[in-house]
Design a protein around this motif. Structure first.
Motif, PDB file in Angstrom:
ATOM      1  N   THR A 191      -7.923  -1.483   1.505  1.00 16.77           N
ATOM      2  CA  THR A 191      -6.708  -2.304   1.545  1.00 16.77           C
ATOM      3  C   THR A 191      -7.042  -3.747   1.183  1.00 16.77           C
ATOM      4  OG1 THR A 191      -5.780  -0.864   3.260  1.00 16.77           O
ATOM      5  CG2 THR A 191      -4.734  -2.995   2.945  1.00 16.77           C
ATOM      6  N   TYR A 208      -5.405  -5.888  -2.065  1.00 19.09           N
ATOM      7  CA  TYR A 208      -4.821  -7.234  -2.089  1.00 19.09           C
ATOM      8  C   TYR A 208      -5.665  -8.198  -2.920  1.00 19.09           C
ATOM      9  CZ  TYR A 208      -1.445  -5.876   1.503  1.00 19.09           C
ATOM     10  OH  TYR A 208      -0.408  -5.276   2.185  1.00 19.09           O
ATOM     11  N   ASP A 243      -2.090  -5.896   6.350  1.00 15.21           N
ATOM     12  CA  ASP A 243      -1.540  -4.645   6.876  1.00 15.21           C
ATOM     13  C   ASP A 243      -0.244  -4.379   6.126  1.00 15.21           C
ATOM     14  OD1 ASP A 243      -0.323  -2.573   8.217  1.00 15.21           O
ATOM     15  OD2 ASP A 243      -0.508  -3.464  10.209  1.00 15.21           O
ATOM     16  N   PRO A 244      -0.223  -3.432   5.193  1.00 19.62           N
ATOM     17  CA  PRO A 244       0.975  -3.214   4.372  1.00 19.62           C
ATOM     18  C   PRO A 244       2.236  -2.948   5.186  1.00 19.62           C
ATOM     19  CG  PRO A 244      -0.890  -2.001   3.467  1.00 19.62           C
ATOM     20  CD  PRO A 244      -1.328  -2.539   4.795  1.00 19.62           C
ATOM     21  N   SER A 276       3.014  -4.507  -1.042  1.00 24.68           N
ATOM     22  CA  SER A 276       2.898  -3.963   0.316  1.00 24.68           C
ATOM     23  C   SER A 276       3.980  -2.915   0.540  1.00 24.68           C
ATOM     24  CB  SER A 276       3.030  -5.085   1.346  1.00 24.68           C
ATOM     25  OG  SER A 276       1.996  -6.033   1.214  1.00 24.68           O
ATOM     26  N   LEU A 306       3.163   0.265  -1.541  1.00 25.53           N
ATOM     27  CA  LEU A 306       2.061   1.036  -0.962  1.00 25.53           C
ATOM     28  C   LEU A 306       2.509   1.752   0.311  1.00 25.53           C
ATOM     29  CD1 LEU A 306      -0.991   1.652  -1.329  1.00 25.53           C
ATOM     30  CD2 LEU A 306      -1.449  -0.253   0.222  1.00 25.53           C
ATOM     31  N   ASN A 325      -1.801   3.286   2.462  1.00 24.37           N
ATOM     32  CA  ASN A 325      -3.238   3.569   2.445  1.00 24.37           C
ATOM     33  C   ASN A 325      -3.725   3.756   0.997  1.00 24.37           C
ATOM     34  OD1 ASN A 325      -5.832   4.561   2.724  1.00 24.37           O
ATOM     35  ND2 ASN A 325      -5.307   6.075   4.275  1.00 24.37           N
ATOM     36  N   PRO A 326      -4.542   2.849   0.469  1.00 20.71           N
ATOM     37  CA  PRO A 326      -5.036   3.017  -0.901  1.00 20.71           C
ATOM     38  C   PRO A 326      -5.861   4.285  -1.097  1.00 20.71           C
ATOM     39  CG  PRO A 326      -5.375   0.765  -0.163  1.00 20.71           C
ATOM     40  CD  PRO A 326      -4.955   1.559   1.047  1.00 20.71           C
TER      41      PRO A 326
END
Length: 376
Positions: free
Chosen positions: A53, A57, A87-88, A122, A125, A132-133
């Motif tokens: 994450t 960014y 935190d997305p 964000s 995602l 979560n990437p």
């Protein structure tokens, strides 16, 4: 303007760089040959979701305008003070103005556009990939699929062709897709691994243009980076990785670090230097046809100041014979231009140095003196 990427020259360039990179030979053994992500603290690296994450960014600031290492340092400080931004699930609901103020405080550059991308990405995602990437990358087996999922789609036709999960992310075009793939691959999180082109950035273009691997005709004084430049470069670099079975992480690191450490430290690529009493600068000095040879010349002391840097850059460069252009970084980071200047052939005036000469030998060699017995 016609852009030609010469495959044989790109292959020769990468062969030469990788040979040195694999053995950590000069310049890859220099103190400032630092891969930015090596400064990530162990506690962040231990949490794979938080780590990926952070990289997600960080890519917002990998578009140019700020050196990567500086961006990583600033983002790590920002994460300590404002974990909510990374935190997305929380960042998607933050006001753009709030994020902009934080980015301006910790990074400064491009906070307006970056804050819009931060909040929007964000949301994307969180909405499509469970915030979560690692979920975003699940099932990706080739670069085409990475492009489909990550590249930002700007038209209805593009979005329709990409299909479900293909909206992409603001600011993500092929360079940024390669960048995020590279970060995960560097961490050993790209499974399965697949071939992908190195992020086509300033350092790629500087080496390509300077060595003739990229040829622009008719050659302009300056150019902006665009797909006309990036696409053919990516294509040939990907061909190299596939045909040579090269490691894409090694290719990316070798290209980026060589330009950063060698071209970036050379006074010949300097755009601005502190002037001496004569009003001369590095740029003016290395735009002349001859270097001063007399101690009473107004450039005498200026030249002395640059000798050590020349002895660890252009005079010691393994690509010197192929290099014809000096491309400064300042115009690119300030305004997005690649300025193409003829490289001053310092090797016609000073003795060259074998790149594998030990440092102590270089510093003690009398053959490096430009004026009299002074040491480097």
């Amino acid at each position: 303007m016609q852009v030609t990427v010469h495959k044989e020259r790109v292959f020769a360039l990468l062969d030469a760089l990788l040979k040195r990179w694999k053995k950590r030979q000069f310049p890859y053994d220099q103190p400032d040959a630092i891969i930015p992500q090596t400064i990530i603290p162990d506690d962040l690296r231990a949490d794979k979701v938080a780590l990926t994450t952070f990289y997600f960014y960080a890519c917002i600031y990998m578009r140019g305008g700020i050196e990567s290492l500086q961006a990583f340092q600033a983002l790590l400080r920002m994460r300590e003070a404002h974990p909510e931004c990374f935190d997305p699930l929380r960042a998607q609901w933050m006001r753009v103005e709030e994020v902009q103020a934080i980015l301006k405080r910790y990074i400064g550059w491009d906070s307006k556009a970056a804050s819009r991308n931060w909040v929007e990405n964000s949301w994307r995602l969180a909405s499509y990939w469970n915030a979560n990437p690692l979920v975003l990358f699940k099932g990706i087996q080739d670069y085409d699929e990475a492009l489909r999922r990550l590249r930002n789609k700007l038209t209805k036709r593009d979005m329709k062709a990409a299909g479900h999960g293909g909206l992409g992310f603001r600011g993500f075009q092929p360079k940024m897709v390669s960048m995020l793939v590279y970060f995960l691959d560097w961490e050993g999180l790209l499974k399965p691994r697949f071939a992908y082109p190195s992020p086509a950035d300033f350092h790629n273009f500087r080496l390509g243009l300077a060595t003739g691997a990229i040829e622009v005709s008719p050659r302009p004084q300056r150019i902006r980076t665009s797909e006309r430049l990036s696409a053919p470069w990516r294509k040939v670099v990907l061909e190299y990785i596939q045909e040579r079975r090269a490691d894409p992480v090694e290719v990316a690191d070798a290209l980026w670090l060589f330009s950063l450490v060698m071209c970036g430290n050379s006074p010949i690529t300097a755009e601005r230097e502190a002037e001496n009493d004569s009003g001369l600068t590095a740029r003016k000095l290395f735009s002349s046809e001859e270097l001063p040879q007399a101690t009473d010349h107004p450039a005498y002391f200026l030249m002395r100041r640059f000798r050590r840097r020349l002895a660890t850059t252009c005079l010691k460069c393994s690509l010197r014979e192929a290099c014809t252009l000096a491309i400064p970084s300042a115009p690119y980071y300030r305004k997005g231009f690649l300025v193409l200047r003829e490289r001053f052939r310092i090797e016609d005036h000073l003795p060259t140095i074998d790149p594998d000469t030990p440092r102590a030998t270089v510093e003690g060699s009398e053959n490096l003196h430009l004026f009299g017995p002074d040491t480097l």
